[in-house]
Design a protein around this motif. Structure first.
Motif, mmCIF file in Angstrom:
data_model
loop_
_atom_site.group_PDB
_atom_site.id
_atom_site.type_symbol
_atom_site.label_atom_id
_atom_site.label_comp_id
_atom_site.label_asym_id
_atom_site.label_seq_id
_atom_site.Cartn_x
_atom_site.Cartn_y
_atom_site.Cartn_z
ATOM 1 N N GLU A 27 -3.229 0.607 -4.010
ATOM 2 C CA GLU A 27 -4.186 0.967 -2.958
ATOM 3 C C GLU A 27 -3.365 1.846 -2.037
ATOM 4 O O GLU A 27 -2.382 1.777 -2.029
ATOM 5 C CB GLU A 27 -4.303 -0.414 -2.158
ATOM 6 C CG GLU A 27 -5.299 -1.298 -3.036
ATOM 7 C CD GLU A 27 -5.696 -2.502 -2.221
ATOM 8 O OE1 GLU A 27 -5.624 -2.604 -0.936
ATOM 9 O OE2 GLU A 27 -6.423 -3.361 -2.648
ATOM 10 N N GLN A 60 -1.944 1.496 -10.863
ATOM 11 C CA GLN A 60 -2.684 1.830 -9.669
ATOM 12 C C GLN A 60 -2.390 1.048 -8.315
ATOM 13 O O GLN A 60 -2.360 -0.180 -8.579
ATOM 14 C CB GLN A 60 -4.238 1.698 -10.365
ATOM 15 C CG GLN A 60 -5.445 2.323 -9.046
ATOM 16 C CD GLN A 60 -6.622 2.185 -9.732
ATOM 17 O OE1 GLN A 60 -7.349 1.187 -9.899
ATOM 18 N NE2 GLN A 60 -7.305 3.341 -10.303
ATOM 19 N N LYS A 97 0.910 -1.212 0.038
ATOM 20 C CA LYS A 97 -0.248 -0.066 0.000
ATOM 21 C C LYS A 97 1.043 1.411 0.130
ATOM 22 O O LYS A 97 1.960 1.206 0.749
ATOM 23 C CB LYS A 97 -0.889 0.045 1.427
ATOM 24 C CG LYS A 97 -1.873 -1.041 1.181
ATOM 25 C CD LYS A 97 -2.749 -1.101 2.581
ATOM 26 C CE LYS A 97 -3.801 -2.239 2.599
ATOM 27 N NZ LYS A 97 -4.889 -2.073 1.444
ATOM 28 N N LYS A 150 -7.613 4.303 -4.175
ATOM 29 C CA LYS A 150 -6.546 4.093 -5.004
ATOM 30 C C LYS A 150 -6.002 5.280 -5.692
ATOM 31 O O LYS A 150 -6.695 6.391 -5.793
ATOM 32 C CB LYS A 150 -7.075 3.223 -5.927
ATOM 33 C CG LYS A 150 -7.659 1.585 -5.518
ATOM 34 C CD LYS A 150 -8.089 0.952 -6.456
ATOM 35 C CE LYS A 150 -8.489 -0.520 -5.936
ATOM 36 N NZ LYS A 150 -8.956 -1.394 -6.966
#
Length: 230
Positions: free
Chosen positions: A140, A138, A97, A105
């Motif tokens: 999180e 992309q 993350k 996101k």
């Protein structure tokens, strides 16, 4: 994939020059050396890359619980391998993350090849020296404040120019943090004086370091290491 021994650890890496650059900073110059009062500390490593700092903390604090966050899919895979092959899974939790000011996101910008340097990858499309990062994925995101709901003995932040934003977002939870290392990257919207004032406001005293030497705020320029202690 290349491997080498470092202390009692086996280390996998992708780019030899990048590996030796980080190894020199962390393991030779000891830029993250500190002492902690808690015999079983909790440590958060934000921007863990392939895990050299995580392993440094694991060696120096053998009873620590460490949370290591790394959004880059290229380096996260190596981080997980370095934790697994050194049998640290019970002590180190790896999270793929990015730490941001919002949950959700975002686009994460990197160099395109796995063999390229990945140290400058981040949530900005350029590096802190204004070099373009041509590839994006992309990822999180998680907020820093959500990680600080418990007492944290040591927080390390290396996020390529978003340091002030993260500290601003988490300022209500900073009371739970005993000590912080921040690798500060100057860029638009990321002002060192503002960051230092915010740390002072929340009860920290700080020292500034550059290339292994302590400096005064008026001497700061370029990359600066901040060590803030409550």
């Amino acid at each position: 994939m290349p491997q080498t021994k470092l202390s009692n650890f086996t280390i996998s890496y992708l780019n030899s020059e990048e590996f030796h650059h980080v190894k020199r900073e962390v393991w030779t110059e000891h830029c993250y050396y500190t002492e902690l009062e808690n015999p079983a500390p909790t440590i958060i490593d934000v921007g863990a890359h392939i895990g050299l700092t995580t392993l440094y903390f694991a060696k120096h604090f053998p009873t620590a619980k460490i949370i290591s966050l790394e959004p880059n899919p290229i380096t996260f895979k190596i981080l997980e391998e370095n934790v697994w092959q050194n049998r640290l899974e019970e002590r180190v939790t790896c999270l793929q993350k990015a730490v941001s000011v919002q949950l959700g996101k975002q686009q994460f910008w990197t160099n395109p090849k796995t063999t390229d340097w990945q140290l400058n990858a981040g949530l900005n499309s350029t590096t802190w020296t204004n070099q373009p990062l041509p590839n994006s994925v992309q990822v999180e995101t998680i907020t820093l404040s959500s990680l600080l709901h418990q007492p944290i003995d040591l927080l390390k932040i290396d996020v390529e120019g978003n340091e002030l934003q993260l500290i601003q977002e988490a300022q209500e939870q900073l009371l739970n943090v005993r000590q912080i290392f921040i690798e500060f990257h100057p860029r638009d919207g990321n002002q060192l004086t503002e960051l230092l004032e915010l740390l002072q406001k929340h009860g920290f005293t700080y020292t500034l370091w550059k290339q292994g030497k302590q400096i005064l705020p008026e001497q700061a320029g370029g990359l600066v290491m901040i060590n803030a202690i409550r």
